[in-house]
Design a protein around this motif. Structure first.
Motif, PDB file in Angstrom:
ATOM      1  N   LYS A  41      -6.047   5.878  -9.251  1.00 56.74           N
ATOM      2  CA  LYS A  41      -5.468   7.128  -8.767  1.00 56.74           C
ATOM      3  C   LYS A  41      -6.050   7.782  -7.477  1.00 56.74           C
ATOM      4  O   LYS A  41      -5.348   8.062  -6.347  1.00 56.74           O
ATOM      5  N   ALA A  42      -7.305   7.485  -7.282  1.00 53.08           N
ATOM      6  CA  ALA A  42      -8.049   8.086  -6.173  1.00 53.08           C
ATOM      7  C   ALA A  42      -7.777   7.408  -4.918  1.00 53.08           C
ATOM      8  O   ALA A  42      -7.363   7.721  -3.858  1.00 53.08           O
ATOM      9  N   SER A  43      -7.244   5.867  -5.033  1.00 50.27           N
ATOM     10  CA  SER A  43      -6.916   4.941  -4.019  1.00 50.27           C
ATOM     11  C   SER A  43      -5.401   5.185  -3.760  1.00 50.27           C
ATOM     12  O   SER A  43      -5.164   5.224  -2.495  1.00 50.27           O
ATOM     13  N   THR A  44      -4.539   5.518  -4.888  1.00 44.37           N
ATOM     14  CA  THR A  44      -3.198   5.655  -4.443  1.00 44.37           C
ATOM     15  C   THR A  44      -2.637   6.932  -3.869  1.00 44.37           C
ATOM     16  O   THR A  44      -1.891   6.810  -3.053  1.00 44.37           O
ATOM     17  N   ILE A  45      -3.173   8.041  -4.414  1.00 46.23           N
ATOM     18  CA  ILE A  45      -2.850   9.324  -3.849  1.00 46.23           C
ATOM     19  C   ILE A  45      -2.871   9.541  -2.323  1.00 46.23           C
ATOM     20  O   ILE A  45      -2.117  10.428  -1.716  1.00 46.23           O
ATOM     21  N   ILE A  46      -3.699   8.592  -1.568  1.00 39.99           N
ATOM     22  CA  ILE A  46      -4.011   8.540   0.041  1.00 39.99           C
ATOM     23  C   ILE A  46      -2.533   8.165   0.495  1.00 39.99           C
ATOM     24  O   ILE A  46      -2.076   8.994   1.630  1.00 39.99           O
ATOM     25  N   THR A  47      -1.708   7.381  -0.085  1.00 42.69           N
ATOM     26  CA  THR A  47      -0.558   6.994   0.488  1.00 42.69           C
ATOM     27  C   THR A  47       0.532   6.872  -0.263  1.00 42.69           C
ATOM     28  O   THR A  47       1.922   6.955   0.277  1.00 42.69           O
ATOM     29  N   HIS A  48       0.604   7.140  -1.567  1.00 43.07           N
ATOM     30  CA  HIS A  48       1.486   7.353  -2.627  1.00 43.07           C
ATOM     31  C   HIS A  48       1.248   8.110  -3.860  1.00 43.07           C
ATOM     32  O   HIS A  48       1.279   8.112  -4.975  1.00 43.07           O
ATOM     33  N   ASN A  49       1.197   9.566  -3.040  1.00 47.58           N
ATOM     34  CA  ASN A  49       1.096  10.682  -4.204  1.00 47.58           C
ATOM     35  C   ASN A  49       2.401  11.114  -4.759  1.00 47.58           C
ATOM     36  O   ASN A  49       2.632  12.000  -4.716  1.00 47.58           O
ATOM     37  N   VAL A  50       2.759  10.119  -5.803  1.00 48.11           N
ATOM     38  CA  VAL A  50       3.943  10.281  -6.487  1.00 48.11           C
ATOM     39  C   VAL A  50       3.630   9.913  -7.899  1.00 48.11           C
ATOM     40  O   VAL A  50       3.082   8.742  -7.990  1.00 48.11           O
ATOM     41  N   PRO A  51       4.067  10.616  -8.689  1.00 50.09           N
ATOM     42  CA  PRO A  51       3.423  10.415 -10.034  1.00 50.09           C
ATOM     43  C   PRO A  51       4.008   8.805 -10.724  1.00 50.09           C
ATOM     44  O   PRO A  51       2.969   8.245 -11.166  1.00 50.09           O
ATOM     45  N   HIS A  52       5.120   8.075 -10.414  1.00 48.64           N
ATOM     46  CA  HIS A  52       5.361   7.095 -10.840  1.00 48.64           C
ATOM     47  C   HIS A  52       4.416   5.832 -10.122  1.00 48.64           C
ATOM     48  O   HIS A  52       4.351   4.779 -10.504  1.00 48.64           O
ATOM     49  N   ARG A  53       4.323   6.071  -8.941  1.00 50.31           N
ATOM     50  CA  ARG A  53       3.530   5.173  -8.128  1.00 50.31           C
ATOM     51  C   ARG A  53       1.975   5.346  -8.571  1.00 50.31           C
ATOM     52  O   ARG A  53       1.227   4.466  -8.540  1.00 50.31           O
ATOM     53  N   ILE A  54       1.627   6.438  -8.800  1.00 50.43           N
ATOM     54  CA  ILE A  54       0.166   6.533  -9.344  1.00 50.43           C
ATOM     55  C   ILE A  54       0.157   5.796 -10.572  1.00 50.43           C
ATOM     56  O   ILE A  54      -0.937   5.108 -11.057  1.00 50.43           O
ATOM     57  N   GLU A  55       1.075   5.998 -11.806  1.00 49.59           N
ATOM     58  CA  GLU A  55       1.109   5.455 -12.867  1.00 49.59           C
ATOM     59  C   GLU A  55       1.064   3.720 -12.882  1.00 49.59           C
ATOM     60  O   GLU A  55       0.595   3.288 -13.627  1.00 49.59           O
ATOM     61  N   ALA A  56       1.945   3.521 -11.816  1.00 47.95           N
ATOM     62  CA  ALA A  56       2.096   2.020 -11.539  1.00 47.95           C
ATOM     63  C   ALA A  56       0.656   1.483 -11.259  1.00 47.95           C
ATOM     64  O   ALA A  56       0.217   0.399 -11.561  1.00 47.95           O
ATOM     65  N   ALA A  57       0.090   2.061 -10.549  1.00 46.06           N
ATOM     66  CA  ALA A  57      -1.341   1.465  -9.989  1.00 46.06           C
ATOM     67  C   ALA A  57      -2.267   1.743 -10.922  1.00 46.06           C
ATOM     68  O   ALA A  57      -3.026   0.538 -11.243  1.00 46.06           O
ATOM     69  N   GLN A  58      -2.192   2.591 -11.898  1.00 48.46           N
ATOM     70  CA  GLN A  58      -3.194   2.814 -12.977  1.00 48.46           C
ATOM     71  C   GLN A  58      -2.764   1.578 -13.871  1.00 48.46           C
ATOM     72  O   GLN A  58      -3.726   0.904 -14.442  1.00 48.46           O
ATOM     73  N   ALA A  59      -1.598   1.421 -14.233  1.00 50.21           N
ATOM     74  CA  ALA A  59      -1.084   0.098 -14.962  1.00 50.21           C
ATOM     75  C   ALA A  59      -1.486  -0.934 -14.726  1.00 50.21           C
ATOM     76  O   ALA A  59      -2.316  -1.729 -15.363  1.00 50.21           O
ATOM     77  N   SER A  60      -1.536  -1.556 -13.408  1.00 53.95           N
ATOM     78  CA  SER A  60      -1.874  -2.680 -12.696  1.00 53.95           C
ATOM     79  C   SER A  60      -3.425  -2.826 -12.999  1.00 53.95           C
ATOM     80  O   SER A  60      -3.942  -3.818 -13.444  1.00 53.95           O
ATOM     81  N   ALA A  61      -4.366  -1.661 -12.654  1.00 54.68           N
ATOM     82  CA  ALA A  61      -5.563  -1.746 -12.691  1.00 54.68           C
ATOM     83  C   ALA A  61      -6.243  -1.891 -14.161  1.00 54.68           C
ATOM     84  O   ALA A  61      -7.249  -2.765 -14.494  1.00 54.68           O
ATOM     85  N   VAL A  62      -5.524  -1.135 -14.990  1.00 53.02           N
ATOM     86  CA  VAL A  62      -5.829  -1.167 -16.362  1.00 53.02           C
ATOM     87  C   VAL A  62      -5.705  -2.649 -17.057  1.00 53.02           C
ATOM     88  O   VAL A  62      -6.394  -3.190 -17.642  1.00 53.02           O
ATOM     89  N   ALA A  63      -4.277  -3.050 -16.635  1.00 51.60           N
ATOM     90  CA  ALA A  63      -3.949  -4.554 -17.203  1.00 51.60           C
ATOM     91  C   ALA A  63      -5.213  -5.415 -16.704  1.00 51.60           C
ATOM     92  O   ALA A  63      -5.544  -6.440 -17.596  1.00 51.60           O
ATOM     93  N   ILE A  64      -5.441  -5.668 -15.643  1.00 54.96           N
ATOM     94  CA  ILE A  64      -6.331  -6.397 -14.841  1.00 54.96           C
ATOM     95  C   ILE A  64      -7.804  -6.322 -15.586  1.00 54.96           C
ATOM     96  O   ILE A  64      -8.400  -7.244 -15.828  1.00 54.96           O
ATOM     97  N   HIS A  65      -8.139  -5.136 -15.910  1.00 52.72           N
ATOM     98  CA  HIS A  65      -9.325  -4.473 -16.286  1.00 52.72           C
ATOM     99  C   HIS A  65      -9.596  -5.213 -17.762  1.00 52.72           C
ATOM    100  O   HIS A  65     -10.449  -5.998 -18.170  1.00 52.72           O
ATOM    101  N   MET A  66      -8.428  -4.991 -18.325  1.00 51.00           N
ATOM    102  CA  MET A  66      -8.218  -5.503 -20.146  1.00 51.00           C
ATOM    103  C   MET A  66      -8.265  -7.033 -19.880  1.00 51.00           C
ATOM    104  O   MET A  66      -9.173  -7.750 -20.732  1.00 51.00           O
ATOM    105  N   ALA A  67      -7.552  -7.751 -19.072  1.00 52.96           N
ATOM    106  CA  ALA A  67      -7.598  -9.153 -19.035  1.00 52.96           C
ATOM    107  C   ALA A  67      -8.892  -9.665 -18.781  1.00 52.96           C
ATOM    108  O   ALA A  67      -9.505 -10.815 -19.311  1.00 52.96           O
ATOM    109  N   ARG A  68      -9.464  -9.227 -17.854  1.00 53.02           N
ATOM    110  CA  ARG A  68     -10.854  -9.723 -17.547  1.00 53.02           C
ATOM    111  C   ARG A  68     -11.786  -9.590 -18.588  1.00 53.02           C
ATOM    112  O   ARG A  68     -12.728 -10.213 -18.491  1.00 53.02           O
ATOM    113  N   ASN A  69     -11.866  -8.751 -19.460  1.00 54.04           N
ATOM    114  CA  ASN A  69     -12.749  -8.089 -20.370  1.00 54.04           C
ATOM    115  C   ASN A  69     -12.386  -8.830 -21.795  1.00 54.04           C
ATOM    116  O   ASN A  69     -12.904  -8.235 -22.619  1.00 54.04           O
TER     117      ASN A  69
END
Length: 262
Positions: A114-142
């Protein structure tokens, strides 16, 4: 992070293509890194050094200004990010993979995305998309299974991840705009048996193929923990020394394997 960059490079030669199968030449003379790679590396530098996300985004954009940015974004960066900017592009999910790899918890992945996204895409569905991507990668890695990743992302972000690659391809072929490239990228990852197949399926979908393949490539790297050596060699040949150095520093610090069983 190599997975995201390789996906971007391969996908760059197929943007808006309508491929008839997943059997196609992966690397072409026109294959090159785009703004997706530049901004992914900018995010990686922030994660590594603690520099503000905004500053590294501007610095890397000015260092590589001809890689396909939207004009308004480029002007924003050239003016030092003085004004507010809300992009109409595909979202920050395409640059977020370093956060997913480095995060030590789902909560951290969500917060930093969210902190990275709001700089250029401060829109709820864009924030959620970035969070979904980051969380999925984190889960896959772990060590999460694909079933667990699918369930978590579906429940917490409301994505229909039962939609298959073929269906996403049909939607795009019919001219239906993507709300976000994250669900089709996850679909490619869910159907793939290895890193290469994830990239091929992501590009087969069509549309913003480099962005879809970049997200799918990061997920595939995190999950399969293997990228063919030939892919790495051919991709690195298209990067600059400073890009390669940062990428290697990042993956060394966070102990990210990419060549097991290569």
């Amino acid at each position: 992070m190599k997975g995201a960059i390789i996906g971007d490079i391969i996908g760059s030669a197929f943007i808006d293509s309508d491929l008839s199968s997943v059997d196609f030449q992966l690397f072409k003379p026109a294959s090159e890194f785009t703004d997706d790679t530049v901004l992914t590396l900018a995010t990686a530098e922030s994660v590594l050094t603690g520099k503000p996300y905004k500053q590294t985004l501007i610095d890397w954009t000015l260092k590589y200004p001809d890689q396909g940015y939207r004009n308004h974004f480029l002007v924003w960066a050239q003016k030092g990010g003085e004004s507010d900017y809300v992009s109409e592009g595909d979202g920050a999910a395409r640059r977020i993979s370093p956060i997913g790899f480095a995060a030590t918890s789902i909560e951290e992945a969500m917060r930093e995305a969210k902190a990275s996204t709001i700089i250029t895409h401060n829109v709820p569905h864009r924030i959620e998309a970035a969070q979904a991507s980051a969380v999925a990668i984190h889960m896959a890695r772990n060590g999460a299974t694909r079933k667990e990743i699918k369930a978590f992302v579906s429940v917490h972000f409301g994505y229909d991840l039962d939609i298959k690659v073929a269906d996403w391809k049909n939607k795009i072929a019919l001219g239906k705009a993507l709300m976000t490239p994250v669900p089709p990228a996850i679909a490619a990852f869910l159907e793939a048996s290895d890193f290469e197949e994830a990239i091929r399926l992501a590009i087969f979908i069509g549309g913003p193929s480099n962005t879809i393949a970049s997200i799918a490539g990061a997920l595939a790297q995190a999950y399969f923990k293997h990228i063919p050596k030939a892919f790495i060699k051919r991709a690195l040949g298209r990067l600059t020394p400073d890009m390669e150095a940062l990428m290697n520093e990042f993956e060394t610090k966070y102990d990210i394997p990419v060549e097991a069983n290569a």
